[in-house]
Design a protein around this motif. Sequence first.
Motif: not given
Length: 232
Positions: A70, A74, A76, A79-83, A93, A95, A108, A114
């Motif tokens: 939180s 995060k 990724q 370059d995409e957030n989790e589904d 998490y 994806w 991150n 990172t």
Amino acid sequence: MKNQLSCKVVLLLFMISAMVSCESIDSMELDAKSAIYQEYQVTYNKTRNTTKVDATFRERTSKGTRITLSGDSKVQFNDENEDSFSTISHYFYHWKRDKIMDVTVVFNKNPKTTFVNKFSQKNSADINFVDDFTTFNGRQKNVIHWKGAAPKENEQVIVNIYQDKTFSMYATTEKGADKIEVEGLFSSGFKAGKVKVELIKKHSYSAINQSDKDAGGKVSYLTLVEKEVMIK
């Protein structure tokens, strides 16, 4: 055969996992100096042509409390957030994409820290069904052979069988094994008719590209194929 798991054992393990899976800590509650253990699972479904990555994070070690990311923390995937996110599983998490692909996971920890880990399909082990596997005899023991090498160190071959709400899992880590024995399925609650069978080769690495200090990390590659066969 050694190291084979029945559906009863799997169910017990799942129940134990579910009871402890709710325990987690928010990343904002962690000491800034606390190292975070990273664990990833990359599944290549060769039948459905999909790539799925699961991730979970723990405080300090592989046995530490799971972490809910939180604030500035995060993860990724390409370059995409989790589904999706769920604490009712080993991994929090998830994806998935409809293509076999390499995946770069960026974790991150905070704005200044990172970690980048790259996972390639080249690191997955190959496996497939033999051509003549089309049926199970429900009344007696069956033997499943596969195309591909026998398990090596840190590898496992798994067979999952599904029919409606009935499920059985068999696995072997035996080096040099070329088959898995499946008990008579009628005695496990299966009925005559169609079942879905998953054949999986799993290879685990106890190291990742970039870890948080000495916390370390782990990645498991799963190659999965599936087939519908008949129980007679």
